[in-house]
Design a protein around this motif. Sequence first.
Motif, PDB file in Angstrom:
ATOM      1  N   ASP A  40       0.817  -1.210   0.000  1.00 37.08           N
ATOM      2  CA  ASP A  40       0.000   0.000   0.000  1.00 37.08           C
ATOM      3  C   ASP A  40       0.851   1.260   0.000  1.00 37.08           C
ATOM      4  N   GLY A  41       1.950   1.239   0.765  1.00 32.78           N
ATOM      5  CA  GLY A  41       2.830   2.402   0.788  1.00 32.78           C
ATOM      6  C   GLY A  41       3.401   2.706  -0.582  1.00 32.78           C
ATOM      7  N   CYS A  42       3.860   1.669  -1.277  1.00 36.04           N
ATOM      8  CA  CYS A  42       4.421   1.879  -2.615  1.00 36.04           C
ATOM      9  C   CYS A  42       3.338   2.273  -3.615  1.00 36.04           C
ATOM     10  N   LYS A  43       2.181   1.653  -3.498  1.00 35.51           N
ATOM     11  CA  LYS A  43       1.078   1.994  -4.416  1.00 35.51           C
ATOM     12  C   LYS A  43       0.742   3.471  -4.289  1.00 35.51           C
ATOM     13  N   ASN A  44       0.643   3.954  -3.064  1.00 33.70           N
ATOM     14  CA  ASN A  44       0.325   5.367  -2.836  1.00 33.70           C
ATOM     15  C   ASN A  44       1.476   6.283  -3.218  1.00 33.70           C
ATOM     16  N   GLU A  45       2.679   5.898  -2.850  1.00 29.48           N
ATOM     17  CA  GLU A  45       3.864   6.711  -3.143  1.00 29.48           C
ATOM     18  C   GLU A  45       4.050   6.893  -4.649  1.00 29.48           C
ATOM     19  N   LEU A  46       3.875   5.807  -5.384  1.00 31.89           N
ATOM     20  CA  LEU A  46       4.089   5.848  -6.835  1.00 31.89           C
ATOM     21  C   LEU A  46       2.835   6.218  -7.612  1.00 31.89           C
ATOM     22  N   GLN A  47       1.708   6.212  -6.931  1.00 35.84           N
ATOM     23  CA  GLN A  47       0.414   6.502  -7.553  1.00 35.84           C
ATOM     24  C   GLN A  47       0.185   5.627  -8.788  1.00 35.84           C
ATOM     25  N   VAL A  48       0.415   4.316  -8.610  1.00 32.82           N
ATOM     26  CA  VAL A  48       0.214   3.397  -9.726  1.00 32.82           C
ATOM     27  C   VAL A  48      -1.265   3.111  -9.913  1.00 32.82           C
ATOM     28  N   GLY A  49      -1.622   2.857 -11.153  1.00 40.12           N
ATOM     29  CA  GLY A  49      -3.002   2.566 -11.488  1.00 40.12           C
ATOM     30  C   GLY A  49      -3.345   1.106 -11.296  1.00 40.12           C
ATOM     31  N   ASP A  50      -4.611   0.824 -11.497  1.00 38.81           N
ATOM     32  CA  ASP A  50      -5.099  -0.547 -11.343  1.00 38.81           C
ATOM     33  C   ASP A  50      -4.426  -1.510 -12.312  1.00 38.81           C
ATOM     34  N   HIS A  51      -3.985  -1.005 -13.464  1.00 39.90           N
ATOM     35  CA  HIS A  51      -3.345  -1.896 -14.433  1.00 39.90           C
ATOM     36  C   HIS A  51      -2.035  -2.470 -13.873  1.00 39.90           C
ATOM     37  N   ILE A  52      -1.338  -1.722 -13.048  1.00 39.32           N
ATOM     38  CA  ILE A  52      -0.108  -2.232 -12.441  1.00 39.32           C
ATOM     39  C   ILE A  52      -0.442  -3.240 -11.347  1.00 39.32           C
ATOM     40  N   MET A  53      -1.481  -2.965 -10.588  1.00 39.04           N
ATOM     41  CA  MET A  53      -1.896  -3.932  -9.579  1.00 39.04           C
ATOM     42  C   MET A  53      -2.374  -5.223 -10.259  1.00 39.04           C
ATOM     43  N   GLN A  54      -2.976  -5.115 -11.409  1.00 41.46           N
ATOM     44  CA  GLN A  54      -3.380  -6.294 -12.174  1.00 41.46           C
ATOM     45  C   GLN A  54      -2.144  -7.060 -12.650  1.00 41.46           C
ATOM     46  N   ASP A  55      -1.118  -6.342 -13.089  1.00 38.79           N
ATOM     47  CA  ASP A  55       0.146  -6.989 -13.465  1.00 38.79           C
ATOM     48  C   ASP A  55       0.709  -7.778 -12.290  1.00 38.79           C
ATOM     49  N   MET A  56       0.680  -7.185 -11.135  1.00 37.57           N
ATOM     50  CA  MET A  56       1.220  -7.855  -9.959  1.00 37.57           C
ATOM     51  C   MET A  56       0.378  -9.075  -9.601  1.00 37.57           C
ATOM     52  N   PHE A  57      -0.914  -8.929  -9.707  1.00 41.80           N
ATOM     53  CA  PHE A  57      -1.825 -10.037  -9.406  1.00 41.80           C
ATOM     54  C   PHE A  57      -1.574 -11.224 -10.330  1.00 41.80           C
ATOM     55  N   ASN A  58      -1.234 -10.945 -11.568  1.00 37.17           N
ATOM     56  CA  ASN A  58      -1.039 -11.995 -12.578  1.00 37.17           C
ATOM     57  C   ASN A  58       0.423 -12.371 -12.787  1.00 37.17           C
ATOM     58  N   PHE A  59       1.295 -11.885 -11.952  1.00 36.09           N
ATOM     59  CA  PHE A  59       2.720 -12.046 -12.172  1.00 36.09           C
ATOM     60  C   PHE A  59       3.133 -13.490 -12.444  1.00 36.09           C
ATOM     61  N   TRP A  60       2.660 -14.449 -11.672  1.00 36.62           N
ATOM     62  CA  TRP A  60       3.134 -15.825 -11.797  1.00 36.62           C
ATOM     63  C   TRP A  60       2.515 -16.583 -12.959  1.00 36.62           C
ATOM     64  N   ARG A  61       1.561 -16.011 -13.633  1.00 41.60           N
ATOM     65  CA  ARG A  61       0.946 -16.679 -14.777  1.00 41.60           C
ATOM     66  C   ARG A  61       1.889 -16.540 -15.977  1.00 41.60           C
ATOM     67  N   GLU A  62       2.421 -17.673 -16.420  1.00 46.84           N
ATOM     68  CA  GLU A  62       3.417 -17.655 -17.503  1.00 46.84           C
ATOM     69  C   GLU A  62       2.893 -16.993 -18.774  1.00 46.84           C
ATOM     70  N   GLU A  63       1.621 -17.185 -19.054  1.00 47.47           N
ATOM     71  CA  GLU A  63       1.057 -16.652 -20.290  1.00 47.47           C
ATOM     72  C   GLU A  63       0.771 -15.149 -20.195  1.00 47.47           C
ATOM     73  N   TYR A  64       0.885 -14.577 -19.030  1.00 53.45           N
ATOM     74  CA  TYR A  64       0.613 -13.157 -18.834  1.00 53.45           C
ATOM     75  C   TYR A  64       1.861 -12.358 -19.170  1.00 53.45           C
ATOM     76  N   GLU A  65       1.737 -11.445 -20.105  1.00 57.81           N
ATOM     77  CA  GLU A  65       2.885 -10.655 -20.548  1.00 57.81           C
ATOM     78  C   GLU A  65       3.091  -9.442 -19.643  1.00 57.81           C
ATOM     79  N   LEU A  66       4.302  -9.303 -19.160  1.00 58.46           N
ATOM     80  CA  LEU A  66       4.668  -8.181 -18.299  1.00 58.46           C
ATOM     81  C   LEU A  66       5.402  -7.151 -19.152  1.00 58.46           C
ATOM     82  N   VAL A  67       4.770  -5.996 -19.363  1.00 58.44           N
ATOM     83  CA  VAL A  67       5.350  -5.000 -20.259  1.00 58.44           C
ATOM     84  C   VAL A  67       5.409  -3.591 -19.663  1.00 58.44           C
TER      85      VAL A  67
END
Length: 165
Positions: A40-67
Motif C-alpha cells: 500500500d505504501g508503494c502503491k500510494n507513493e508511486l500513484q500506480v493505477g489498477d493496471h499495475i496492480m493487475q500486473d502484480m496479481f497476474n505475475f506468476w501466470r506464464e502466459e501473462y505478458e509483463l510489459v
Amino acid sequence: MADIRWRFVSLLCVALMADGVMSSKELLSRMSTGFNNVVDGCKNELQVGDHIMQDMFNFWREEYELVNRELGCMILCMAGKLGLVGDDQKMHHGKAEDYAKSHGADDSTAKQLVTIIHDCEKASDAVEEACSRTLEVSKCFRTKIHELQWAPSFEVMMQELMTAG
C-alpha cells in the motif's frame, strides 16, 4: 477482494525452492508477510493505477505478458522498503539471502535464490533505467522459477490468501 489482491501481490517478489527446510509453499507464505506491509505504501507513493496492480496479481501466470515499466518501479519500491536494494538500485545479495533465511530458507535455498537474481541482473545490465531494469530482472526471475517448477500455483496462493490473517 482488494485485501486479497494485496496479499497475492506480495507473493510476487519471492519464490523459493521446494528442497529447503520447508516446502516452497510454506516458505512463500512466510516471506510474503513483509511484502504485505509495503504494498500500500508503494502503491500510494508511486500513484500506480489498477493496471499495475493487475500486473502484480497476474505475475506468476506464464502466459501473462509483463510489459509495464511501472511494474518495475513498484517492485523496486517494495524491495527498497524492505532494505533489499543497495545504493545502485540493484538487489543487495547479502540482505536478500538473510531475508530468505529469516523466513525459513536453508543456506542452500537462500544462496540459490540469490544466484538466480544475480544471473538475471547480469542479463539485464545493459538496461540503464532502474524501473525498466527491475522489470526485466523480474521477468527473468519468473521464467527461471517456472523452468525449475518452483512457481506457486494459483490455487495454493489463493488458499493462502483466503486463510491469511
